[in-house]
Scaffold this motif. Structure first.
Motif, short mmCIF file in Angstrom:
data_model
loop_
_atom_site.label_atom_id
_atom_site.label_comp_id
_atom_site.label_asym_id
_atom_site.label_seq_id
_atom_site.Cartn_x
_atom_site.Cartn_y
_atom_site.Cartn_z
N UNK A 193 52.83 -4.60 58.64
CA UNK A 193 53.77 -5.66 58.97
C UNK A 193 53.28 -6.51 60.15
N UNK A 194 52.19 -6.10 60.78
CA UNK A 194 51.63 -6.88 61.87
C UNK A 194 51.94 -6.34 63.24
N UNK A 195 52.57 -5.20 63.34
CA UNK A 195 52.90 -4.61 64.64
C UNK A 195 51.69 -3.89 65.23
N UNK A 196 51.63 -3.81 66.54
CA UNK A 196 50.65 -2.97 67.22
C UNK A 196 51.33 -1.64 67.49
N UNK A 197 50.68 -0.54 67.13
CA UNK A 197 51.29 0.78 67.24
C UNK A 197 50.39 1.68 68.08
N UNK A 198 51.01 2.41 69.00
CA UNK A 198 50.33 3.41 69.80
C UNK A 198 50.99 4.74 69.52
N UNK A 199 50.21 5.73 69.10
CA UNK A 199 50.72 7.07 68.82
C UNK A 199 50.26 7.98 69.96
N UNK A 200 51.23 8.60 70.65
CA UNK A 200 50.89 9.50 71.75
C UNK A 200 51.26 10.93 71.37
N UNK A 201 50.72 11.89 72.11
CA UNK A 201 50.94 13.32 71.88
C UNK A 201 50.51 13.74 70.48
N UNK A 202 49.32 13.34 70.08
CA UNK A 202 48.83 13.66 68.74
C UNK A 202 48.58 15.15 68.55
N UNK A 203 48.38 15.88 69.62
CA UNK A 203 48.13 17.32 69.50
C UNK A 203 49.40 18.09 69.13
N UNK A 204 50.57 17.45 69.24
CA UNK A 204 51.84 18.12 68.94
C UNK A 204 52.38 17.77 67.57
N UNK A 205 51.57 17.12 66.75
CA UNK A 205 51.98 16.80 65.37
C UNK A 205 51.98 18.09 64.56
N UNK A 206 52.96 18.23 63.69
CA UNK A 206 53.11 19.45 62.90
C UNK A 206 52.54 19.27 61.49
#
Length: 169
Positions: free
Chosen positions: A51-64
């Motif tokens: 959709x054109x948004x800029x996305x920052x994903x934090x705490x990737x080590x806590x993904x299940x």
């Protein structure tokens, strides 16, 4: 063709009929990935990127990752065995860090190899282990549909899997 243009009927533009109005900001959408299921998180982030948004994903080590720990580790070890007989450059790249694994997972949900919009969307993605200082004052969002439903003991964190396959912090 007249003067190098295609003859099209006036008033018909197929590109504007299905476009959604999206409010874009200069600030990225910061997603706190704690207790999110990996695939559902990746699909929601991919939609935002397209959709054109800029996305920052934090705490990737806590993904299940759903499934038992032994099954997840066995699947990834089988993936690590895939390589090329002739030259290692021809085989897949085996990422071992949680932030690069989730970035690759999101990239596979974008039209990365087929369209330029997929490459541009992937350039708007940032993934981090932990939370960098520049994202701390920003508002963090979570996707309700991507959160885990059962107890956390039924899932395996991405950090546990990465430590077993060779990630050193």
């Amino acid at each position: 063709m007249a003067n190098g243009r295609l003859n099209r009927p006036a008033g018909r533009n197929s590109n504007t009929s299905k476009q959604e109005v999206v409010i874009r900001t200069d600030r990225p959408i910061v997603v706190d990935a704690t207790n999110h299921i990996a695939g559902r998180l990746a699909s929601n982030v991919a939609k935002l990127l397209l959709q054109g948004q800029r996305v920052t994903v934090i705490n990737c080590e806590k993904i299940m990752m759903s499934g038992t720990r032994s099954n997840q580790i066995q699947e990834y070890r089988e993936f690590l065995e895939i390589n090329s007989i002739i030259n290692y450059k021809h085989g897949p790249v085996h990422y071992r860090r949680p932030d690069t694994i989730i970035a690759k997972m999101i990239r596979q949900m974008l039209p990365f190899d087929r369209k330029p919009s997929g490459k541009l969307a992937f350039q708007r993605l940032r993934t981090y282990i932990g939370a960098p200082n520049d994202t701390k004052p920003l508002e963090k969002t979570q996707f309700e549909k991507a959160l885990i439903k059962r107890a956390a003991s039924n899932y395996t964190t991405l950090a546990e899997i990465c430590r077993v396959i060779g990630w050193t912090e």
